[in-house]
Design a protein around this motif. Sequence first.
Motif, PDB file in Angstrom:
ATOM      1  N   PRO A 247       6.082   0.325   3.117  1.00 39.99           N
ATOM      2  CA  PRO A 247       5.560  -0.149   4.404  1.00 39.99           C
ATOM      3  C   PRO A 247       4.916  -1.534   4.279  1.00 39.99           C
ATOM      4  CG  PRO A 247       4.076   1.470   3.473  1.00 39.99           C
ATOM      5  CD  PRO A 247       5.279   1.442   2.580  1.00 39.99           C
ATOM      6  N   HIS A 248       4.930  -2.279   5.394  1.00 35.37           N
ATOM      7  CA  HIS A 248       4.291  -3.600   5.433  1.00 35.37           C
ATOM      8  C   HIS A 248       2.780  -3.429   5.446  1.00 35.37           C
ATOM      9  CE1 HIS A 248       3.259  -7.612   7.176  1.00 35.37           C
ATOM     10  NE2 HIS A 248       4.257  -7.970   6.392  1.00 35.37           N
ATOM     11  N   HIS A 249       2.058  -4.450   4.980  1.00 35.24           N
ATOM     12  CA  HIS A 249       0.609  -4.309   4.868  1.00 35.24           C
ATOM     13  C   HIS A 249      -0.101  -4.294   6.225  1.00 35.24           C
ATOM     14  CE1 HIS A 249       1.135  -8.802   4.700  1.00 35.24           C
ATOM     15  NE2 HIS A 249       0.149  -8.723   5.570  1.00 35.24           N
ATOM     16  N   THR A 250       0.618  -4.540   7.311  1.00 37.09           N
ATOM     17  CA  THR A 250       0.006  -4.455   8.641  1.00 37.09           C
ATOM     18  C   THR A 250       0.053  -3.041   9.216  1.00 37.09           C
ATOM     19  OG1 THR A 250       2.115  -5.104   9.649  1.00 37.09           O
ATOM     20  CG2 THR A 250       0.523  -6.866   9.192  1.00 37.09           C
ATOM     21  N   ILE A 251       0.518  -2.073   8.448  1.00 38.16           N
ATOM     22  CA  ILE A 251       0.663  -0.708   8.949  1.00 38.16           C
ATOM     23  C   ILE A 251      -0.703  -0.139   9.347  1.00 38.16           C
ATOM     24  CG2 ILE A 251       0.422   0.353   6.662  1.00 38.16           C
ATOM     25  CD1 ILE A 251       2.559   2.385   7.495  1.00 38.16           C
ATOM     26  N   SER A 252      -0.701   0.733  10.347  1.00 35.75           N
ATOM     27  CA  SER A 252      -1.946   1.350  10.818  1.00 35.75           C
ATOM     28  C   SER A 252      -2.254   2.616  10.023  1.00 35.75           C
ATOM     29  CB  SER A 252      -1.830   1.702  12.305  1.00 35.75           C
ATOM     30  OG  SER A 252      -0.856   2.710  12.497  1.00 35.75           O
TER      31      SER A 252
ATOM     32  N   LEU B 196      -1.398  -5.100  -2.293  1.00 35.14           N
ATOM     33  CA  LEU B 196      -2.348  -4.036  -1.973  1.00 35.14           C
ATOM     34  C   LEU B 196      -3.636  -4.530  -1.308  1.00 35.14           C
ATOM     35  CD1 LEU B 196      -2.818  -0.956  -2.255  1.00 35.14           C
ATOM     36  CD2 LEU B 196      -3.946  -1.429  -4.435  1.00 35.14           C
ATOM     37  N   PRO B 197      -4.261  -5.632  -1.764  1.00 38.43           N
ATOM     38  CA  PRO B 197      -5.515  -6.057  -1.121  1.00 38.43           C
ATOM     39  C   PRO B 197      -5.343  -6.519   0.326  1.00 38.43           C
ATOM     40  CG  PRO B 197      -5.310  -7.019  -3.316  1.00 38.43           C
ATOM     41  CD  PRO B 197      -3.974  -6.440  -2.956  1.00 38.43           C
ATOM     42  N   GLU B 198      -4.107  -6.797   0.754  1.00 36.58           N
ATOM     43  CA  GLU B 198      -3.875  -7.258   2.123  1.00 36.58           C
ATOM     44  C   GLU B 198      -3.877  -6.104   3.121  1.00 36.58           C
ATOM     45  OE1 GLU B 198      -3.966 -10.357   2.746  1.00 36.58           O
ATOM     46  OE2 GLU B 198      -3.961 -10.937   0.623  1.00 36.58           O
ATOM     47  N   PHE B 199      -3.767  -4.877   2.654  1.00 41.71           N
ATOM     48  CA  PHE B 199      -3.870  -3.725   3.552  1.00 41.71           C
ATOM     49  C   PHE B 199      -5.311  -3.591   4.029  1.00 41.71           C
ATOM     50  CE2 PHE B 199       0.029  -2.796   1.388  1.00 41.71           C
ATOM     51  CZ  PHE B 199       0.759  -1.979   2.227  1.00 41.71           C
TER      52      PHE B 199
ATOM     53  N   MET C 237      -0.359  -6.192  -6.821  1.00 39.41           N
ATOM     54  CA  MET C 237      -1.321  -7.149  -6.291  1.00 39.41           C
ATOM     55  C   MET C 237      -1.355  -8.389  -7.172  1.00 39.41           C
ATOM     56  SD  MET C 237      -4.984  -5.480  -7.458  1.00 39.41           S
ATOM     57  CE  MET C 237      -5.912  -6.984  -7.185  1.00 39.41           C
ATOM     58  N   ASN C 238      -1.774  -9.505  -6.578  1.00 42.52           N
ATOM     59  CA  ASN C 238      -2.030 -10.710  -7.340  1.00 42.52           C
ATOM     60  C   ASN C 238      -3.437 -10.622  -7.927  1.00 42.52           C
ATOM     61  OD1 ASN C 238       0.467 -11.800  -6.590  1.00 42.52           O
ATOM     62  ND2 ASN C 238      -0.381 -12.682  -4.718  1.00 42.52           N
ATOM     63  N   PRO C 239      -3.712 -11.337  -9.019  1.00 36.41           N
ATOM     64  CA  PRO C 239      -5.049 -11.254  -9.613  1.00 36.41           C
ATOM     65  C   PRO C 239      -6.125 -11.983  -8.806  1.00 36.41           C
ATOM     66  CG  PRO C 239      -3.681 -12.780 -10.840  1.00 36.41           C
ATOM     67  CD  PRO C 239      -2.782 -12.111  -9.858  1.00 36.41           C
TER      68      PRO C 239
ATOM     69  N   ARG D  85     -11.673  -5.789  -2.359  1.00 36.40           N
ATOM     70  CA  ARG D  85     -11.018  -5.237  -1.170  1.00 36.40           C
ATOM     71  C   ARG D  85     -10.486  -3.834  -1.449  1.00 36.40           C
ATOM     72  NH1 ARG D  85      -7.249 -10.212   1.143  1.00 36.40           N
ATOM     73  NH2 ARG D  85      -8.938 -11.754   1.431  1.00 36.40           N
ATOM     74  N   ILE D  86     -10.295  -3.516  -2.715  1.00 29.56           N
ATOM     75  CA  ILE D  86      -9.828  -2.189  -3.107  1.00 29.56           C
ATOM     76  C   ILE D  86     -11.043  -1.422  -3.617  1.00 29.56           C
ATOM     77  CG2 ILE D  86      -8.177  -0.897  -4.502  1.00 29.56           C
ATOM     78  CD1 ILE D  86      -6.722  -3.600  -4.929  1.00 29.56           C
ATOM     79  N   SER D  87     -11.336  -0.299  -3.018  1.00 29.96           N
ATOM     80  CA  SER D  87     -12.549   0.443  -3.349  1.00 29.96           C
ATOM     81  C   SER D  87     -12.435   1.108  -4.711  1.00 29.96           C
ATOM     82  CB  SER D  87     -12.826   1.496  -2.281  1.00 29.96           C
ATOM     83  OG  SER D  87     -11.859   2.536  -2.340  1.00 29.96           O
TER      84      SER D  87
END
Length: 510
Positions: A274-279, A308-311, A349-351, A377-379
């Motif tokens: 899925p794209h990172h704009t998914i709800s 991943l951080p863009e979600f 993810m990028n570093p 951004r990632i818990s």
Amino acid sequence: MLAKVYSAAVYGVEAFEVEIEVNAGSGLPNIVIVGLPDAAVKESRDRVTTAIQNSGYYWPRGRTTINLAPADVKKEGPSFDLPIALGMIAAGDDLDLENAGDYCFVGELALTGAVRSVKGILPIALEAKRSGKKAIFVPEPNAKEAAVVEGIDVYGIRNLREVFEFLKGDHILLPVKEDLTAFFEAHRKYDVDFADVKGQQQVKRAIEVAVAGGHNLLMIGPPGSGKSMAAKRLPTIIPPMSLAEAIDTTKIHSICGLLDPDHSFVAVRPFRSPHHTISDVGLLGGSANPTPGEVSLAHNGVLFLDELPEFRRSTLEVMRQPLEDGKVTISRAAGSMTFPAEFILIAAMNPCPCGYFGDLRRECRCSPREVQRYRQRISGPLLDRIDIHVEVPAVQYKDISSKESGEPSEVIRSRVEKARAIQYTRFTHSNTSCNTRMSSKLIRTHCALDEASQELLKMAMNDLHMSARAHDRILKVARTIADLDGSGAIKPDHLGEAIQYRTLDRNLWV
């Protein structure tokens, strides 16, 4: 005159039988549908009456009452058009369709009387078999999908007339047959292979370990290092699906309407990206009448979250339950539904925001604070649930230009299958399928450490400040590495490799 016809409706990933009663009585012309129908079912009055008329049949002109039982469960969709039409024709012509009780009917009607395809045919066919029906009548485009169910005849129909003529004994229909063995062999093919991936031996090893034990994996590296390329080839090294797994996966895809006549059965591991704009609803599932989300569509396969951080953080947090339990429960006012969600999570993810932190050939333009904010951004609780973190360095020119191909997927898959066979034997008397699903009790039983390994793990826990969940994840990964090595005991080497797969716990990126 009262006529009874049987159909079925989908609830969650299962189906339940629906008894359709049509009563033609006296009174002003009116058609009343009761039994908690939704708007699509209520609108069937106009579709059905027009289809009956255009098919050359009569329908009752008095007060017609149509009851959909059980009356306490909401009925949705146009799949009841066909059984309602058959009941109305039987009631209007005062016919007693004695054999109609042996059949299940599903299909949407066009105004011409043609039968159109509907969603959820596979769970409906399974329910028809369970309830003892001799045959099920489905739209012709859905016939192959239903034919995978053994023990019940499946008839693919094109229009209303041929169904009614068959029930009267004036028309012959032949059941649709599907050879599952031949179908599996013909469709168990992939267009990609790990032989295409040049270099990146450490990444390939981490992916092999992840697949062998069903572990979740996070790849961290600069743009263009091959993270997405490797992730897309991951399904090619997972052992082939069994028939039971394929049916469970196909049921979910059927409910979501993702099947067609050319792809009526899911024979390979699903790969969802899925794209990172998914709800939140799109990822987990939901809406007023809960439907499966991406985590369920990836059941028995791979869910790939690139960037991943863009979600949105709230979107990622909803994955905690499915990652832990292998299922997702959605509660609404109408009730709760549980969807299966046993998948391998592969994230990339990028570093840092610019993507080149730690790259020896490109200079990073991000400040330490920006790198830290990007990583946060990632818990922590989500990272704890990802067993393996692996760095993906930029590919060297000598690897790109090399004419030697990498290790093919078939060779890697053979090693994975051996490790999975060990796990299958280990968990014969439990509901666990692979190492990553081990409970605390099973971890204590199968992940015992010698004194040297315990000292190594103690040092890692204290120095890296790992959580109790990370402790269990390390033991599970070490157990998988030992299985790949053919070892009955976890050795210090196996444990050391598992610890080094906790990159983000080592605080190298902040």
